[in-house]
Design a protein around this motif. Sequence first.
Motif, PDB file in Angstrom:
ATOM      1  N   MET A 362      42.533  27.731 -57.255  1.00 53.91           N
ATOM      2  CA  MET A 362      43.619  26.905 -56.721  1.00 53.91           C
ATOM      3  C   MET A 362      44.546  27.725 -55.823  1.00 53.91           C
ATOM      4  SD  MET A 362      43.429  23.712 -57.671  1.00 53.91           S
ATOM      5  CE  MET A 362      41.673  23.437 -57.986  1.00 53.91           C
ATOM      6  N   PRO A 363      45.314  27.046 -54.945  1.00 47.17           N
ATOM      7  CA  PRO A 363      46.279  27.753 -54.096  1.00 47.17           C
ATOM      8  C   PRO A 363      47.260  28.572 -54.933  1.00 47.17           C
ATOM      9  CG  PRO A 363      46.010  25.480 -53.363  1.00 47.17           C
ATOM     10  CD  PRO A 363      45.263  25.594 -54.659  1.00 47.17           C
ATOM     11  N   ALA A 364      47.563  29.774 -54.489  1.00 48.94           N
ATOM     12  CA  ALA A 364      48.411  30.689 -55.257  1.00 48.94           C
ATOM     13  C   ALA A 364      49.869  30.253 -55.292  1.00 48.94           C
ATOM     14  CB  ALA A 364      48.307  32.099 -54.699  1.00 48.94           C
ATOM     15  N   ASP A 365      50.253  29.320 -54.397  1.00 50.58           N
ATOM     16  CA  ASP A 365      51.664  28.915 -54.361  1.00 50.58           C
ATOM     17  C   ASP A 365      51.909  27.593 -55.082  1.00 50.58           C
ATOM     18  OD1 ASP A 365      50.349  27.332 -52.488  1.00 50.58           O
ATOM     19  OD2 ASP A 365      52.013  27.350 -51.064  1.00 50.58           O
ATOM     20  N   LEU A 366      51.080  27.272 -56.092  1.00 47.73           N
ATOM     21  CA  LEU A 366      51.345  26.093 -56.916  1.00 47.73           C
ATOM     22  C   LEU A 366      52.777  26.148 -57.443  1.00 47.73           C
ATOM     23  CD1 LEU A 366      48.147  25.887 -59.190  1.00 47.73           C
ATOM     24  CD2 LEU A 366      48.763  24.294 -57.361  1.00 47.73           C
ATOM     25  N   GLY A 367      53.420  24.979 -57.512  1.00 46.62           N
ATOM     26  CA  GLY A 367      54.777  24.940 -58.050  1.00 46.62           C
ATOM     27  C   GLY A 367      54.815  24.940 -59.561  1.00 46.62           C
ATOM     28  N   PHE A 368      53.804  24.331 -60.182  1.00 47.28           N
ATOM     29  CA  PHE A 368      53.749  24.229 -61.642  1.00 47.28           C
ATOM     30  C   PHE A 368      52.321  23.930 -62.056  1.00 47.28           C
ATOM     31  CE2 PHE A 368      54.575  19.914 -60.094  1.00 47.28           C
ATOM     32  CZ  PHE A 368      53.633  19.165 -60.784  1.00 47.28           C
ATOM     33  N   LEU A 369      52.087  24.027 -63.362  1.00 48.10           N
ATOM     34  CA  LEU A 369      50.792  23.681 -63.936  1.00 48.10           C
ATOM     35  C   LEU A 369      51.044  22.896 -65.215  1.00 48.10           C
ATOM     36  CD1 LEU A 369      47.692  23.953 -64.416  1.00 48.10           C
ATOM     37  CD2 LEU A 369      48.154  26.201 -65.423  1.00 48.10           C
ATOM     38  N   ILE A 370      50.372  21.761 -65.362  1.00 44.16           N
ATOM     39  CA  ILE A 370      50.340  21.035 -66.630  1.00 44.16           C
ATOM     40  C   ILE A 370      48.922  21.145 -67.167  1.00 44.16           C
ATOM     41  CG2 ILE A 370      50.593  18.825 -67.816  1.00 44.16           C
ATOM     42  CD1 ILE A 370      52.567  17.952 -65.686  1.00 44.16           C
ATOM     43  N   SER A 371      48.783  21.643 -68.396  1.00 42.30           N
ATOM     44  CA  SER A 371      47.478  21.785 -69.025  1.00 42.30           C
ATOM     45  C   SER A 371      47.388  20.803 -70.181  1.00 42.30           C
ATOM     46  CB  SER A 371      47.296  23.223 -69.518  1.00 42.30           C
ATOM     47  OG  SER A 371      46.064  23.354 -70.196  1.00 42.30           O
ATOM     48  N   LYS A 372      46.424  19.906 -70.103  1.00 42.09           N
ATOM     49  CA  LYS A 372      46.319  18.817 -71.084  1.00 42.09           C
ATOM     50  C   LYS A 372      45.161  19.070 -72.044  1.00 42.09           C
ATOM     51  CE  LYS A 372      47.156  14.637 -72.719  1.00 42.09           C
ATOM     52  NZ  LYS A 372      48.180  14.449 -73.721  1.00 42.09           N
ATOM     53  N   GLY A 373      45.496  19.260 -73.319  1.00 41.91           N
ATOM     54  CA  GLY A 373      44.494  19.532 -74.348  1.00 41.91           C
ATOM     55  C   GLY A 373      44.719  20.900 -74.967  1.00 41.91           C
ATOM     56  N   GLY A 374      44.601  20.996 -76.288  1.00 42.31           N
ATOM     57  CA  GLY A 374      44.914  22.233 -76.987  1.00 42.31           C
ATOM     58  C   GLY A 374      43.984  23.378 -76.657  1.00 42.31           C
ATOM     59  N   ILE A 375      42.675  23.155 -76.798  1.00 38.33           N
ATOM     60  CA  ILE A 375      41.721  24.230 -76.540  1.00 38.33           C
ATOM     61  C   ILE A 375      41.700  24.558 -75.050  1.00 38.33           C
ATOM     62  CG2 ILE A 375      39.261  24.808 -76.595  1.00 38.33           C
ATOM     63  CD1 ILE A 375      39.137  23.206 -79.248  1.00 38.33           C
ATOM     64  N   THR A 376      41.777  23.524 -74.199  1.00 34.66           N
ATOM     65  CA  THR A 376      41.883  23.761 -72.760  1.00 34.66           C
ATOM     66  C   THR A 376      43.078  24.658 -72.457  1.00 34.66           C
ATOM     67  OG1 THR A 376      40.893  21.614 -72.237  1.00 34.66           O
ATOM     68  CG2 THR A 376      42.219  22.641 -70.503  1.00 34.66           C
ATOM     69  N   SER A 377      44.198  24.375 -73.103  1.00 38.67           N
ATOM     70  CA  SER A 377      45.414  25.144 -72.828  1.00 38.67           C
ATOM     71  C   SER A 377      45.282  26.593 -73.262  1.00 38.67           C
ATOM     72  CB  SER A 377      46.611  24.484 -73.514  1.00 38.67           C
ATOM     73  OG  SER A 377      46.859  23.212 -72.960  1.00 38.67           O
ATOM     74  N   ASN A 378      44.633  26.818 -74.417  1.00 36.59           N
ATOM     75  CA  ASN A 378      44.450  28.207 -74.829  1.00 36.59           C
ATOM     76  C   ASN A 378      43.619  28.967 -73.805  1.00 36.59           C
ATOM     77  OD1 ASN A 378      44.759  30.106 -77.388  1.00 36.59           O
ATOM     78  ND2 ASN A 378      42.794  30.491 -76.427  1.00 36.59           N
ATOM     79  N   ASP A 379      42.561  28.319 -73.308  1.00 42.98           N
ATOM     80  CA  ASP A 379      41.716  28.976 -72.308  1.00 42.98           C
ATOM     81  C   ASP A 379      42.480  29.200 -71.003  1.00 42.98           C
ATOM     82  OD1 ASP A 379      39.722  29.027 -74.163  1.00 42.98           O
ATOM     83  OD2 ASP A 379      38.579  27.352 -73.315  1.00 42.98           O
ATOM     84  N   VAL A 380      43.356  28.251 -70.644  1.00 44.41           N
ATOM     85  CA  VAL A 380      44.199  28.429 -69.463  1.00 44.41           C
ATOM     86  C   VAL A 380      45.026  29.703 -69.595  1.00 44.41           C
ATOM     87  CG1 VAL A 380      46.297  27.543 -68.342  1.00 44.41           C
ATOM     88  CG2 VAL A 380      44.319  26.045 -68.666  1.00 44.41           C
ATOM     89  N   LEU A 381      45.660  29.881 -70.755  1.00 44.68           N
ATOM     90  CA  LEU A 381      46.546  31.027 -70.943  1.00 44.68           C
ATOM     91  C   LEU A 381      45.770  32.335 -71.046  1.00 44.68           C
ATOM     92  CD1 LEU A 381      49.053  29.485 -73.522  1.00 44.68           C
ATOM     93  CD2 LEU A 381      49.348  29.698 -71.051  1.00 44.68           C
ATOM     94  N   SER A 382      44.710  32.345 -71.871  1.00 48.12           N
ATOM     95  CA  SER A 382      44.041  33.607 -72.177  1.00 48.12           C
ATOM     96  C   SER A 382      42.995  33.986 -71.137  1.00 48.12           C
ATOM     97  CB  SER A 382      43.395  33.538 -73.565  1.00 48.12           C
ATOM     98  OG  SER A 382      42.385  32.556 -73.600  1.00 48.12           O
ATOM     99  N   GLN A 383      42.379  32.993 -70.482  1.00 49.95           N
ATOM    100  CA  GLN A 383      41.302  33.288 -69.535  1.00 49.95           C
ATOM    101  C   GLN A 383      41.684  32.919 -68.099  1.00 49.95           C
ATOM    102  OE1 GLN A 383      37.605  31.582 -71.100  1.00 49.95           O
ATOM    103  NE2 GLN A 383      38.375  31.937 -73.172  1.00 49.95           N
ATOM    104  N   GLY A 384      42.070  31.651 -67.893  1.00 51.94           N
ATOM    105  CA  GLY A 384      42.390  31.226 -66.530  1.00 51.94           C
ATOM    106  C   GLY A 384      43.529  32.028 -65.928  1.00 51.94           C
TER     107      GLY A 384
END
Length: 441
Positions: A362-384
């Motif tokens: 994704m573009p590096a200048d995103l203003g915010f991110l909403i992550s929907k789903g518990g396991i998805t969110s963990n992967d967003v934080l730890s991997q993405g």
Amino acid sequence: MGEASSKIIVIDDDPTGSQTVHSCPLLLRWDVQTLVEGLADPSPLCFILSNSRGMTAAEAARVTREIAGNLRTVLAQSDAEDPPPLLVSRSDSTLRGHYPLETDVLAEVLGPFDAHFLVPAFFEGGRITRDGTHYVRQNGREIPAHETEFARDSVFAYQHSYLPDYVAEKTQGRIPASSVQRISLPELHAGCLPRLLTLQANACVVVDAEKPEDLAAFARDVKQAVMQGKRFLFRSAASLLTALADLPPQPVPPEEMYRWVRGNRPGLILVGSHVRKTTEQLERLLAEPDLQGIEVDVDVCQGAAGDAQLAEIRQQAEVIHPSGKDIVLYTSRVERQFPDQDTRLAFGMAVSAFLMRALQAMPADLGFLISKGGITSNDVLSQGLALRQARVLGQILPGCSVLQCPAQHPQFPALPVVIFPGNVGDADALALARRRLHGES
């Protein structure tokens, strides 16, 4: 913290346990040095994100044992005058998770404990426990948890809402229902300290709770019992953490979370959860103006076909984002059946790995991110986002935490990230969270 406050150490099986608190660290790693830093934070709370709900039982046991072993090392080095910590195994308010496996491992490595308490009440999500039975509020009705879709989970299914029977079911009779103790609402308000002081030999205790005042009363007596030498372990949802930490109001109100958005720019809403509530929220969100959806075909996430789908998503994002619209990246909504748990988890991991590649594209200048789903969110934080730790700023909606990437993050410095559990909020909640990030009422 007052002089006699115990540090509350939360081992969270996905990142949503911080959904009722603020101004505390979330650790995505659990090496000794990271734990030392996290426990030194002035907040009364420290979260360790194990993500074990997305793992097989064997892997969940391995990770929990590793965390507990490192915690034991760190706690052995702490000041002998510090009050003993309160250890919480935080899990899902609809009773899905690796119980009793995780509490068994924690008791083995960090015990012995006088009792372990089941406290699944989560008021912000409409989950209460009355007379030992756990209920889920849906469309204005209180439904016994075993009658909901959550009880039919393909990995964590169960047949009982009466928690002593649930314990007997999950422990395969090792803890019979007749030996499970209950603390009722009248006892909570009369004061349960005398009972707490009698508990021993890792007794299993179910705690009723219908409103925050119930858990506030319980927390007060728990702290008194701990100061008198009792050692307790908790298996709870998020509301107990609010009561134990006794935090002041969050610094930035939910309606003003747009203050954290980078440059008032459009953001990304990443939707991985497949529960019915998420699908309803996604449909409502996609009807909003100034956004564009991109559907991820979950059957085309690996190999050359996955690479081609990723390239197409990147191209679409490079058009949508500069136009001032938010990007909604969501998985196709077909619910699949799998022959066994391992196959289901492997499929989920492949889809999640693809979503993390898409996030990094994704573009590096995103203003915010909403992550929907518990396991998805963990992967967003730890991997993405490859975070070692993050900080909870507060909640944008009941049950939905806002975290912030460190200022030195290589791709998304200081990016606000909303962790939105799959089963929280009404049909309009996801759209409302987005509107708040845009400063709209």
